[in-house]
Design a protein around this motif. Sequence first.
Motif, PDB file in Angstrom:
ATOM      1  N   LYS A  35     -29.483  49.734  14.174  1.00  0.00           N
ATOM      2  CA  LYS A  35     -29.093  48.943  15.481  1.00  0.00           C
ATOM      3  C   LYS A  35     -27.947  49.653  16.127  1.00  0.00           C
ATOM      4  CE  LYS A  35     -31.519  44.984  14.291  1.00  0.00           C
ATOM      5  NZ  LYS A  35     -31.334  43.436  14.310  1.00  0.00           N
ATOM      6  N   CYS A  36     -27.990  49.536  17.417  1.00  0.00           N
ATOM      7  CA  CYS A  36     -26.424  49.991  17.975  1.00  0.00           C
ATOM      8  C   CYS A  36     -25.667  49.021  18.050  1.00  0.00           C
ATOM      9  CB  CYS A  36     -27.162  50.390  19.441  1.00  0.00           C
ATOM     10  SG  CYS A  36     -25.976  50.990  20.586  1.00  0.00           S
ATOM     11  N   ILE A  37     -24.427  49.405  17.732  1.00  0.00           N
ATOM     12  CA  ILE A  37     -23.536  48.529  17.683  1.00  0.00           C
ATOM     13  C   ILE A  37     -22.382  48.699  18.855  1.00  0.00           C
ATOM     14  CG2 ILE A  37     -21.075  48.194  16.426  1.00  0.00           C
ATOM     15  CD1 ILE A  37     -22.237  49.785  14.219  1.00  0.00           C
ATOM     16  N   GLN A  38     -22.505  49.876  19.591  1.00  0.00           N
ATOM     17  CA  GLN A  38     -21.647  49.971  20.776  1.00  0.00           C
ATOM     18  C   GLN A  38     -22.269  51.295  21.452  1.00  0.00           C
ATOM     19  OE1 GLN A  38     -17.369  50.507  19.955  1.00  0.00           O
ATOM     20  NE2 GLN A  38     -16.845  49.883  21.743  1.00  0.00           N
ATOM     21  N   ASN A  39     -22.064  51.061  22.893  1.00  0.00           N
ATOM     22  CA  ASN A  39     -22.346  52.346  23.727  1.00  0.00           C
ATOM     23  C   ASN A  39     -21.328  52.604  24.613  1.00  0.00           C
ATOM     24  OD1 ASN A  39     -24.187  54.068  24.667  1.00  0.00           O
ATOM     25  ND2 ASN A  39     -25.095  52.684  26.197  1.00  0.00           N
ATOM     26  N   LEU A  40     -20.837  53.682  24.676  1.00  0.00           N
ATOM     27  CA  LEU A  40     -19.687  54.264  25.256  1.00  0.00           C
ATOM     28  C   LEU A  40     -19.950  54.872  26.774  1.00  0.00           C
ATOM     29  CD1 LEU A  40     -17.485  55.594  22.203  1.00  0.00           C
ATOM     30  CD2 LEU A  40     -17.676  53.165  23.406  1.00  0.00           C
ATOM     31  N   ASN A  41     -19.605  54.436  27.717  1.00  0.00           N
ATOM     32  CA  ASN A  41     -19.912  54.829  29.045  1.00  0.00           C
ATOM     33  C   ASN A  41     -18.941  55.384  29.769  1.00  0.00           C
ATOM     34  OD1 ASN A  41     -22.964  54.453  29.034  1.00  0.00           O
ATOM     35  ND2 ASN A  41     -22.315  52.363  29.068  1.00  0.00           N
ATOM     36  N   GLY A  42     -18.920  56.512  30.258  1.00  0.00           N
ATOM     37  CA  GLY A  42     -17.705  57.068  31.122  1.00  0.00           C
ATOM     38  C   GLY A  42     -18.125  58.532  31.741  1.00  0.00           C
ATOM     39  N   HIS A  43     -18.787  59.432  30.762  1.00  0.00           N
ATOM     40  CA  HIS A  43     -19.120  60.863  31.271  1.00  0.00           C
ATOM     41  C   HIS A  43     -20.226  60.636  32.444  1.00  0.00           C
ATOM     42  CE1 HIS A  43     -16.768  62.907  28.601  1.00  0.00           C
ATOM     43  NE2 HIS A  43     -17.012  62.125  27.494  1.00  0.00           N
ATOM     44  N   THR A  44     -20.083  61.588  33.255  1.00  0.00           N
ATOM     45  CA  THR A  44     -21.320  61.469  34.201  1.00  0.00           C
ATOM     46  C   THR A  44     -22.285  62.624  34.022  1.00  0.00           C
ATOM     47  OG1 THR A  44     -19.877  63.006  35.660  1.00  0.00           O
ATOM     48  CG2 THR A  44     -19.545  60.690  36.083  1.00  0.00           C
ATOM     49  N   ARG A  45     -22.065  63.593  32.929  1.00  0.00           N
ATOM     50  CA  ARG A  45     -23.013  64.274  32.603  1.00  0.00           C
ATOM     51  C   ARG A  45     -23.219  64.258  30.972  1.00  0.00           C
ATOM     52  NH1 ARG A  45     -22.914  70.060  35.355  1.00  0.00           N
ATOM     53  NH2 ARG A  45     -24.772  69.812  34.523  1.00  0.00           N
ATOM     54  N   SER A  46     -24.175  65.161  30.490  1.00  0.00           N
ATOM     55  CA  SER A  46     -24.481  65.177  29.218  1.00  0.00           C
ATOM     56  C   SER A  46     -23.145  65.325  28.342  1.00  0.00           C
ATOM     57  CB  SER A  46     -25.359  66.374  28.695  1.00  0.00           C
ATOM     58  OG  SER A  46     -26.473  66.046  29.419  1.00  0.00           O
ATOM     59  N   VAL A  47     -23.244  64.553  27.072  1.00  0.00           N
ATOM     60  CA  VAL A  47     -21.801  64.638  26.439  1.00  0.00           C
ATOM     61  C   VAL A  47     -22.454  65.737  25.138  1.00  0.00           C
ATOM     62  CG1 VAL A  47     -20.545  63.394  24.553  1.00  0.00           C
ATOM     63  CG2 VAL A  47     -21.281  62.282  26.713  1.00  0.00           C
ATOM     64  N   LYS A  48     -21.739  66.669  25.026  1.00  0.00           N
ATOM     65  CA  LYS A  48     -22.037  67.980  24.383  1.00  0.00           C
ATOM     66  C   LYS A  48     -21.356  67.976  22.878  1.00  0.00           C
ATOM     67  CE  LYS A  48     -24.807  70.514  26.688  1.00  0.00           C
ATOM     68  NZ  LYS A  48     -25.942  71.366  26.557  1.00  0.00           N
ATOM     69  N   SER A  49     -20.128  67.474  22.812  1.00  0.00           N
ATOM     70  CA  SER A  49     -19.278  67.606  21.584  1.00  0.00           C
ATOM     71  C   SER A  49     -18.803  66.507  21.232  1.00  0.00           C
ATOM     72  CB  SER A  49     -18.479  68.619  21.563  1.00  0.00           C
ATOM     73  OG  SER A  49     -17.526  68.392  22.681  1.00  0.00           O
ATOM     74  N   LEU A  50     -18.497  66.134  19.778  1.00  0.00           N
ATOM     75  CA  LEU A  50     -17.828  64.820  19.448  1.00  0.00           C
ATOM     76  C   LEU A  50     -16.893  65.434  18.155  1.00  0.00           C
ATOM     77  CD1 LEU A  50     -20.697  62.407  18.737  1.00  0.00           C
ATOM     78  CD2 LEU A  50     -18.871  62.429  20.681  1.00  0.00           C
ATOM     79  N   ALA A  51     -15.720  64.722  18.026  1.00  0.00           N
ATOM     80  CA  ALA A  51     -15.073  64.963  16.868  1.00  0.00           C
ATOM     81  C   ALA A  51     -14.212  63.719  16.524  1.00  0.00           C
ATOM     82  CB  ALA A  51     -13.865  65.781  17.469  1.00  0.00           C
ATOM     83  N   LEU A  52     -13.763  63.481  15.366  1.00  0.00           N
ATOM     84  CA  LEU A  52     -12.964  62.149  15.074  1.00  0.00           C
ATOM     85  C   LEU A  52     -11.697  62.419  15.262  1.00  0.00           C
ATOM     86  CD1 LEU A  52     -14.509  61.325  11.239  1.00  0.00           C
ATOM     87  CD2 LEU A  52     -14.932  60.212  13.461  1.00  0.00           C
ATOM     88  N   GLY A  53     -10.798  61.398  15.725  1.00  0.00           N
ATOM     89  CA  GLY A  53      -9.476  61.750  16.063  1.00  0.00           C
ATOM     90  C   GLY A  53      -8.604  61.641  15.046  1.00  0.00           C
ATOM     91  N   ARG A  54      -7.295  61.583  14.900  1.00  0.00           N
ATOM     92  CA  ARG A  54      -6.545  61.444  13.914  1.00  0.00           C
ATOM     93  C   ARG A  54      -6.722  60.052  12.798  1.00  0.00           C
ATOM     94  NH1 ARG A  54      -0.654  62.901  16.430  1.00  0.00           N
ATOM     95  NH2 ARG A  54      -1.224  64.581  17.482  1.00  0.00           N
TER      96      ARG A  54
END
Length: 75
Positions: A35-54
């Motif tokens: 199940k989807c917990i959260q949907n983060l919106n804010g980009h206007t085009r495809s999201v290509k990469s992800l990384a974990l922060g500190r």
Amino acid sequence: NSKKRIYSLLVTEKNELICASQSNSIKILNIETGKCIQNLNGHTRSVKSLALGRNSNEIISGSEDDTIKIWNLEN
């Protein structure tokens, strides 16, 4: 075809799956239930990469809209 390509995946310490795709958003899913917990919106085009922060509460995303965003998951 309404399916969107998945470009990047992350698994967190909280047993969550984070997906970046052509949908211009980032989805956070519970691995056990799917199940989807959260949907983060804010980009206007495809999201290509992800990384974990500190810490495990930050995600960094890169998009074809030429932006990088830092998401604080506690807020």
